[in-house]
Design an enzyme around this catalytic site. Structure first.
Site, mmCIF file in Angstrom:
data_model
loop_
_atom_site.group_PDB
_atom_site.id
_atom_site.type_symbol
_atom_site.label_atom_id
_atom_site.label_comp_id
_atom_site.label_asym_id
_atom_site.label_seq_id
_atom_site.Cartn_x
_atom_site.Cartn_y
_atom_site.Cartn_z
ATOM 1 N N HIS A 302 0.850 -1.187 0.000
ATOM 2 C CA HIS A 302 0.000 0.000 0.000
ATOM 3 C C HIS A 302 0.885 1.235 0.000
ATOM 4 O O HIS A 302 1.930 1.235 0.642
ATOM 5 C CB HIS A 302 -0.919 0.004 1.237
ATOM 6 C CG HIS A 302 -2.084 0.902 1.087
ATOM 7 N ND1 HIS A 302 -2.003 2.249 1.338
ATOM 8 C CD2 HIS A 302 -3.347 0.654 0.669
ATOM 9 C CE1 HIS A 302 -3.190 2.789 1.091
ATOM 10 N NE2 HIS A 302 -4.013 1.842 0.676
ATOM 11 N N ASP A 359 -7.940 -5.389 0.071
ATOM 12 C CA ASP A 359 -8.400 -6.254 -1.011
ATOM 13 C C ASP A 359 -8.013 -7.710 -0.824
ATOM 14 O O ASP A 359 -8.505 -8.584 -1.530
ATOM 15 C CB ASP A 359 -7.830 -5.765 -2.353
ATOM 16 C CG ASP A 359 -8.485 -4.475 -2.786
ATOM 17 O OD1 ASP A 359 -9.665 -4.294 -2.462
ATOM 18 O OD2 ASP A 359 -7.816 -3.664 -3.441
#
Ligand code: ACO
Length: 424
Positions: A302, A359
């Site tokens: 991320h 996700d």
């Protein structure tokens, strides 16, 4: 006020430091070009703040996410998705009267103009639902014209929130050749979406409570994430004065990419590929570490979180329970857990501070709910819609907003004369 001092070719200038409420600081470079003739260069904007915002706070080093001050853990556990929508868009949690009124408006604006049904028929049944979603949201501006005053803008916000779930469910029904199921006013927002997805005209359908609760949580976990790729896209398009529907449609397109929201369907494809290949997680970790191999572990890493993504932590901790309640035994969950454990032990991931993101586990829950893989990113868009709207609204009302217009450092050819074709 604190300042940063910059010395450039012997010229020294002072740049003000802007302090946030959580002690974050930013060097205000607004006057830089005017005073020095130079600009900042920051590909991917990893060090660039594009605005001051009151909506969402993330501390990526410590895995903290708060909306309007409320921790995501609290909201996921105690709030409804519609309450979180209200909080993000209007800045405070609603009173019970405000919530009732808000729910009422969301219910009574959920129908699509009947003409819009014809649009679905124009798309091939194989169309990716994200393409259909962005086009349909853009088309809403043909039905609900550009609004200027706050009341009219607010009505368009309600229309968009109310209709997005109808558009999403209709696009799915169209893709499987089933009749559209219309919104039902007695349903909650989340239950209504599930009803429009899974009911058929020939049978009664009761939305399973476990599915509704799991979806509420997933939508809340996706509700906003400050200035990410799609939210920045929404702000950028909106900064030109483009209407709400055009701006959100652009955000949906930004979300569709596999490095952003599109990652959730890619995670499931990756886990299925590992399963078909004999379930050897290590082989895929080695591929992800290999610089010669373009493969990345989807759902890992991320830009902002350099620690566990708190949303992934919540999903992971509830995945077992939700799957058990739904009576689903999914081998992909075991593969995901093995992959995560093995990856976290590797120096490659530790050194780069790569952890599972939201996700990584969300697709497993969507799968357990019976939602098809192509629809996962649409689910993300439904969850993210209140965040995009809040970002758009804040951009629009912030007196500091100017049209978004980054600069560049030109590296192309310097001036040269045009050559006639016969001399080239
Ligand atoms: N697998 C293997 N290596 C990775 C991964 C991964 N998933 N993610 C990053 N890396 C490596 C990079 O190769 C790079 O290594 P290097 O320093 O040796 O060159 C280093 O980690 C830093 O990666 P960047 O790509 O520079 O990080 P950036 O902040 O630009 O990208 C992103 C973040 C796009 C999320 C990236 O981690 C990624 O591609 N992840 C997989 C896709 C994904 O899950 N996206 C969903 C993001 S969350 C969301 O949108 C909800």
């Amino acid at each position: 006020m604190q300042h940063a001092t910059l010395t450039l070719d012997g010229q020294t200038i002072e740049l003000p430091i802007v302090e946030g409420t959580e002690d974050e600081t930013g060097i205000d470079v607004t006057a830089l070009r005017k005073e020095t003739g130079t600009i900042t260069l920051d590909p991917g904007y990893g060090n660039t703040g594009s605005c001051e915002s009151h909506i969402t706070y993330i501390d990526g080093e410590n895995g903290v996410l708060r909306h309007r001050g409320y921790p995501i853990e609290d909201l996921a556990q105690r709030a409804s998705f519609v309450e979180v929508c209200y909080l993000l868009i209007y800045g405070e949690l609603p009173t019970s009267t405000e919530l009732d009124e808000f729910k009422h408006r969301l219910t009574y604006h959920s129908l699509l103009h009947e003409d819009m049904k014809k649009f679905f028929e124009g798309y091939p049944a194989t169309a990716h639902p994200m393409g259909v979603l962005s086009a349909m949201v853009s088309s809403l501006s043909a039905y609900y014209p550009h609004a200027e005053d706050d009341e009219a803008v607010d009505l368009n916000i309600i229309r968009l929130l109310a209709k997005l779930k109808t558009i999403a469910a209709f696009s799915y029904k169209r893709s499987i050749g089933q009749a559209y199921i219309y919104p039902k006013n007695s349903n909650s927002y989340t239950a209504d979406f599930l009803h429009m997805m899974f009911a058929v005209p020939s049978e009664d359908y009761d939305v399973p409570q476990e599915v509704e609760e799991a979806l509420e949580m997933l939508l809340i976990l996706h509700a906003d994430h400050e200035q990410n790729c799609s939210a920045s896209t929404v702000r950028m398009v909106g900064s030109s004065g483009a209407n709400l529907f055009a701006s959100i449609s652009a955000g949906i397109n930004a979300l569709s990419g596999p490095l952003h929201g599109g990652a959730n369907q890619e995670v499931i494809r990756m886990l299925e590929a590992i399963q078909e290949d004999g379930g050897d997680a290590q082989k895929y970790i080695d591929k992800a570490k290999d610089k010669e191999d373009p493969f990345r572990l989807m759902g890992f890493g991320h830009r902002v979180y350099k620690n566990f993504d708190p949303r992934a932590r919540i999903i992971k901790s509830t995945a077992d329970r939700v799957l058990e309640n739904l009576g689903v035994d999914d081998p992909l969950l075991d593969i995901a857990k093995t992959l995560e454990e093995a990856a976290l032990e590797e120096d490659y991931f530790a050194e780069r501070r790569l952890y599972p993101n939201v996700d990584f586990y969300s697709g497993i829950l969507y799968r357990a709910m019976g939602i098809p893989t192509d629809m996962y990113t649409v689910m993300f868009a439904m969850g993210r819609l209140p965040g995009w709207i809040a970002q758009w609204k804040e951009m629009r009302s912030d007196p500091a907003t100017r049209i978004y217009r980054p600069r560049q450092v030109y590296q192309g050819a310097t001036e040269r004369s045009y050559q006639p074709i016969e001399e080239r």
